[in-house]
Design a protein around this motif. Structure first.
Motif, PDB file in Angstrom:
ATOM      1  N   UNK A  68     -36.357  38.761  -8.129  1.00  0.00           N
ATOM      2  CA  UNK A  68     -37.167  39.736  -8.759  1.00  0.00           C
ATOM      3  C   UNK A  68     -38.739  39.275  -9.164  1.00  0.00           C
ATOM      4  N   UNK A  69     -38.980  37.991  -8.979  1.00  0.00           N
ATOM      5  CA  UNK A  69     -40.478  37.622  -9.212  1.00  0.00           C
ATOM      6  C   UNK A  69     -41.253  37.688  -8.037  1.00  0.00           C
ATOM      7  N   UNK A  70     -40.471  37.868  -6.852  1.00  0.00           N
ATOM      8  CA  UNK A  70     -41.242  37.814  -5.713  1.00  0.00           C
ATOM      9  C   UNK A  70     -42.407  38.946  -5.630  1.00  0.00           C
ATOM     10  N   UNK A  71     -42.080  40.315  -5.983  1.00  0.00           N
ATOM     11  CA  UNK A  71     -43.273  41.424  -6.050  1.00  0.00           C
ATOM     12  C   UNK A  71     -44.283  41.023  -6.911  1.00  0.00           C
ATOM     13  N   UNK A  72     -43.928  40.258  -7.949  1.00  0.00           N
ATOM     14  CA  UNK A  72     -44.866  39.989  -9.233  1.00  0.00           C
ATOM     15  C   UNK A  72     -45.768  38.906  -8.469  1.00  0.00           C
ATOM     16  N   UNK A  73     -45.138  37.940  -7.332  1.00  0.00           N
ATOM     17  CA  UNK A  73     -46.159  36.893  -6.813  1.00  0.00           C
ATOM     18  C   UNK A  73     -47.240  37.540  -6.014  1.00  0.00           C
ATOM     19  N   UNK A  74     -46.318  38.403  -5.225  1.00  0.00           N
ATOM     20  CA  UNK A  74     -47.268  39.264  -4.446  1.00  0.00           C
ATOM     21  C   UNK A  74     -48.421  40.119  -4.904  1.00  0.00           C
ATOM     22  N   UNK A  75     -48.134  40.795  -5.956  1.00  0.00           N
ATOM     23  CA  UNK A  75     -49.052  41.420  -6.838  1.00  0.00           C
ATOM     24  C   UNK A  75     -50.078  40.473  -7.142  1.00  0.00           C
ATOM     25  N   UNK A  76     -49.899  39.398  -7.561  1.00  0.00           N
ATOM     26  CA  UNK A  76     -50.785  38.583  -8.188  1.00  0.00           C
ATOM     27  C   UNK A  76     -51.855  37.941  -7.035  1.00  0.00           C
ATOM     28  N   UNK A  77     -51.342  37.760  -5.866  1.00  0.00           N
ATOM     29  CA  UNK A  77     -52.037  37.313  -4.766  1.00  0.00           C
ATOM     30  C   UNK A  77     -53.102  38.424  -4.298  1.00  0.00           C
ATOM     31  N   UNK A 125     -39.481  36.176  10.278  1.00  0.00           N
ATOM     32  CA  UNK A 125     -38.799  37.370   9.996  1.00  0.00           C
ATOM     33  C   UNK A 125     -38.393  37.902  11.178  1.00  0.00           C
ATOM     34  N   UNK A 126     -37.303  38.588  11.059  1.00  0.00           N
ATOM     35  CA  UNK A 126     -36.698  39.314  12.248  1.00  0.00           C
ATOM     36  C   UNK A 126     -37.557  40.653  12.420  1.00  0.00           C
ATOM     37  N   UNK A 127     -38.368  41.026  11.520  1.00  0.00           N
ATOM     38  CA  UNK A 127     -38.980  42.174  11.518  1.00  0.00           C
ATOM     39  C   UNK A 127     -40.430  42.051  11.695  1.00  0.00           C
ATOM     40  N   UNK A 239     -58.321  19.789   7.012  1.00  0.00           N
ATOM     41  CA  UNK A 239     -58.677  20.469   8.450  1.00  0.00           C
ATOM     42  C   UNK A 239     -58.391  21.805   8.724  1.00  0.00           C
ATOM     43  N   UNK A 240     -57.233  22.339   8.167  1.00  0.00           N
ATOM     44  CA  UNK A 240     -57.132  23.970   8.458  1.00  0.00           C
ATOM     45  C   UNK A 240     -57.074  24.669   7.152  1.00  0.00           C
ATOM     46  N   UNK A 241     -58.081  24.899   6.579  1.00  0.00           N
ATOM     47  CA  UNK A 241     -57.968  25.598   5.358  1.00  0.00           C
ATOM     48  C   UNK A 241     -57.591  26.906   5.124  1.00  0.00           C
ATOM     49  N   UNK A 242     -57.409  27.801   6.357  1.00  0.00           N
ATOM     50  CA  UNK A 242     -57.027  29.128   6.513  1.00  0.00           C
ATOM     51  C   UNK A 242     -55.473  28.998   6.885  1.00  0.00           C
ATOM     52  N   UNK A 243     -54.786  28.004   7.141  1.00  0.00           N
ATOM     53  CA  UNK A 243     -53.376  28.052   7.727  1.00  0.00           C
ATOM     54  C   UNK A 243     -52.443  27.706   6.246  1.00  0.00           C
ATOM     55  N   UNK A 244     -51.865  28.722   6.275  1.00  0.00           N
ATOM     56  CA  UNK A 244     -50.935  29.114   5.329  1.00  0.00           C
ATOM     57  C   UNK A 244     -49.827  27.935   5.171  1.00  0.00           C
ATOM     58  N   UNK A 245     -49.378  27.295   6.204  1.00  0.00           N
ATOM     59  CA  UNK A 245     -48.283  26.488   6.124  1.00  0.00           C
ATOM     60  C   UNK A 245     -48.898  25.152   5.437  1.00  0.00           C
ATOM     61  N   UNK A 246     -50.055  24.902   5.625  1.00  0.00           N
ATOM     62  CA  UNK A 246     -50.534  23.579   4.912  1.00  0.00           C
ATOM     63  C   UNK A 246     -50.306  23.732   3.421  1.00  0.00           C
ATOM     64  N   UNK A 247     -50.723  24.900   2.783  1.00  0.00           N
ATOM     65  CA  UNK A 247     -50.593  24.944   1.424  1.00  0.00           C
ATOM     66  C   UNK A 247     -48.967  25.188   0.868  1.00  0.00           C
ATOM     67  N   UNK A 248     -48.179  25.611   1.795  1.00  0.00           N
ATOM     68  CA  UNK A 248     -46.938  25.867   1.434  1.00  0.00           C
ATOM     69  C   UNK A 248     -46.378  24.343   1.524  1.00  0.00           C
ATOM     70  N   UNK A 249     -46.622  23.702   2.418  1.00  0.00           N
ATOM     71  CA  UNK A 249     -46.172  22.301   2.406  1.00  0.00           C
ATOM     72  C   UNK A 249     -46.485  21.437   1.230  1.00  0.00           C
ATOM     73  N   UNK A 275     -50.370  37.769   1.944  1.00  0.00           N
ATOM     74  CA  UNK A 275     -49.694  38.063   0.788  1.00  0.00           C
ATOM     75  C   UNK A 275     -48.237  38.876   1.391  1.00  0.00           C
ATOM     76  N   UNK A 276     -48.022  39.227   2.728  1.00  0.00           N
ATOM     77  CA  UNK A 276     -46.892  39.635   3.191  1.00  0.00           C
ATOM     78  C   UNK A 276     -46.003  38.617   3.641  1.00  0.00           C
ATOM     79  N   UNK A 277     -46.323  37.481   3.683  1.00  0.00           N
ATOM     80  CA  UNK A 277     -45.456  36.540   4.358  1.00  0.00           C
ATOM     81  C   UNK A 277     -44.480  36.121   3.162  1.00  0.00           C
ATOM     82  N   UNK A 278     -43.047  36.478   3.965  1.00  0.00           N
ATOM     83  CA  UNK A 278     -41.793  36.575   3.164  1.00  0.00           C
ATOM     84  C   UNK A 278     -41.516  35.009   2.565  1.00  0.00           C
ATOM     85  N   UNK A 279     -41.702  34.187   3.618  1.00  0.00           N
ATOM     86  CA  UNK A 279     -41.532  32.609   3.098  1.00  0.00           C
ATOM     87  C   UNK A 279     -42.564  32.196   1.908  1.00  0.00           C
ATOM     88  N   UNK A 280     -43.727  32.765   1.990  1.00  0.00           N
ATOM     89  CA  UNK A 280     -44.647  32.412   0.839  1.00  0.00           C
ATOM     90  C   UNK A 280     -44.196  33.037  -0.364  1.00  0.00           C
TER      91      UNK A 280
END
Length: 332
Positions: A68-77, A125-127, A239-249, A275-280
């Motif tokens: 339930x917090x996922x859409x709130x996080x997306x809105x913050x982003x 994601x499968x979609x 090294x890669x400031x625009x790579x989402x995986x670095x921040x998630x790691x 903001x659309x990244x499901x894992x993020x």
């Protein structure tokens, strides 16, 4: 008649212009530290506001589940994105998913090319839609990535042979193969062997290989060597400031270290990139849930500030999105 200038006058004119350029350069350089301080305080202020808003609604949000917090996080982003203007240029030889040279290239029907391994990554994601296609057509046609999976697209042999025959890219292809070998060891539970392979890449080939650093950070984290893991993940972001995986790691490592506020901040930076990244969204929601239920982090602003400073989570590329970033070169 044209005016006649002697050599002495020309030399004086050039000298004045050169001094003027030097003064302008020095004034710009001297202004940078002040701009850095402003960005630091601006980021901290925005994060204060986010946490304060959450605290005011704590009684309502505290009962929310992580889902339930996922859409709130997306809105913050999305709110953080609205305060910046991002113009990102992509190098056609670099895969968006891994930020590396496209290896074993797959060209989709939309004309965009990615790594075969990235296209078939089970974490996607499968979609998922092609990230390089315009947003206004996404959803109106079948995802070219999904279609490629269903039809088992063959590799782009022209690009593959072009990369393999290039002497400049030969070493890069070797490091990619070594990374895949390390990933195989990791998937089989041989974490130390995987770390040895990634360390070999960094020591013998390229000490700034962000994929080797990223994978080694995950292996170190699995072995609960969080200090070394965090160091590698932070280097990936540098090294890669625009790579989402670095921040998630980085955020996941901080979360395991129970630095929940810093983890939330790092995952927020990831979601601002996409903001659309499901894992993020899942990761940030889990971190937000921990922040809301951790009394120390909720009641103490000093804790939050010390964590941000300790883990260098002050200004990031997301605060500098007004600058155009170009994903050029062959780093992954």
């Amino acid at each position: 008649m044209f005016p006649v200038y002697n050599h002495s006058t020309l030399r004086k004119t050039r000298s004045r212009r050169q001094k003027l350029r030097l003064r302008r350069h020095h004034s710009i350089q001297s202004a940078k530290p002040r701009q850095q301080i402003t960005k630091n305080s601006s980021l901290t202020t925005r994060f204060h506001e986010i946490l304060n808003d959450l605290r005011r609604s704590w009684s309502r949000f505290s009962s929310y589940t992580i889902t339930e917090l996922e859409p709130i996080c997306q809105q913050i982003a999305l709110q953080q994105m609205s305060s910046t203007t991002s113009t990102t240029e992509f190098c056609p030889l670099i895969c968006i998913f891994c930020q590396n040279l496209i290896y074993e290239p797959i060209t989709l029907y939309c004309g965009h090319t990615y790594c075969n391994q990235c296209i078939n990554n089970e974490q996607l994601s499968s979609t998922i839609n092609c990230p390089r296609c315009p947003h206004d057509i996404q959803g109106q046609i079948q995802s070219s990535i999904v279609y490629a999976r269903e039809q088992s697209y063959k590799k782009n042999r022209f690009l593959k042979e072009l990369f393999e025959r290039s002497e400049k890219l030969k070493i890069k292809c070797e490091t990619i193969l070594l990374c895949q070998k390390g990933q195989m060891e990791y998937s089989q539970g041989n974490y130390q062997q995987a770390i040895d392979i990634y360390s070999q890449i960094l020591d013998q080939y390229n000490n700034n290989d962000h994929i080797a650093l990223y994978n080694r950070a995950k292996a170190y984290s699995t072995l609960k060597n969080y200090d070394q893991s965090l160091a590698d993940a932070t280097r990936v972001i540098t090294l890669k400031p625009q790579w989402i995986k670095g921040y998630l790691c980085q955020s996941e490592i901080l979360f395991e270290m129970k630095h929940y506020t810093a983890a939330f901040m790092s995952s927020l930076k990831a979601l601002v990139i996409d903001p659309e990244d499901p894992i993020g969204k899942q990761i940030m929601a889990r971190h937000l849930h921990a922040v809301l239920h951790n009394n120390d982090n909720i009641e103490s602003v000093a804790t939050m500030e010390s964590e941000l400073e300790q883990f260098n989570l002050g200004p990031s590329s997301n605060d500098n999105n007004m600058e155009t970033t170009s994903s050029s070169g062959t780093n992954k």
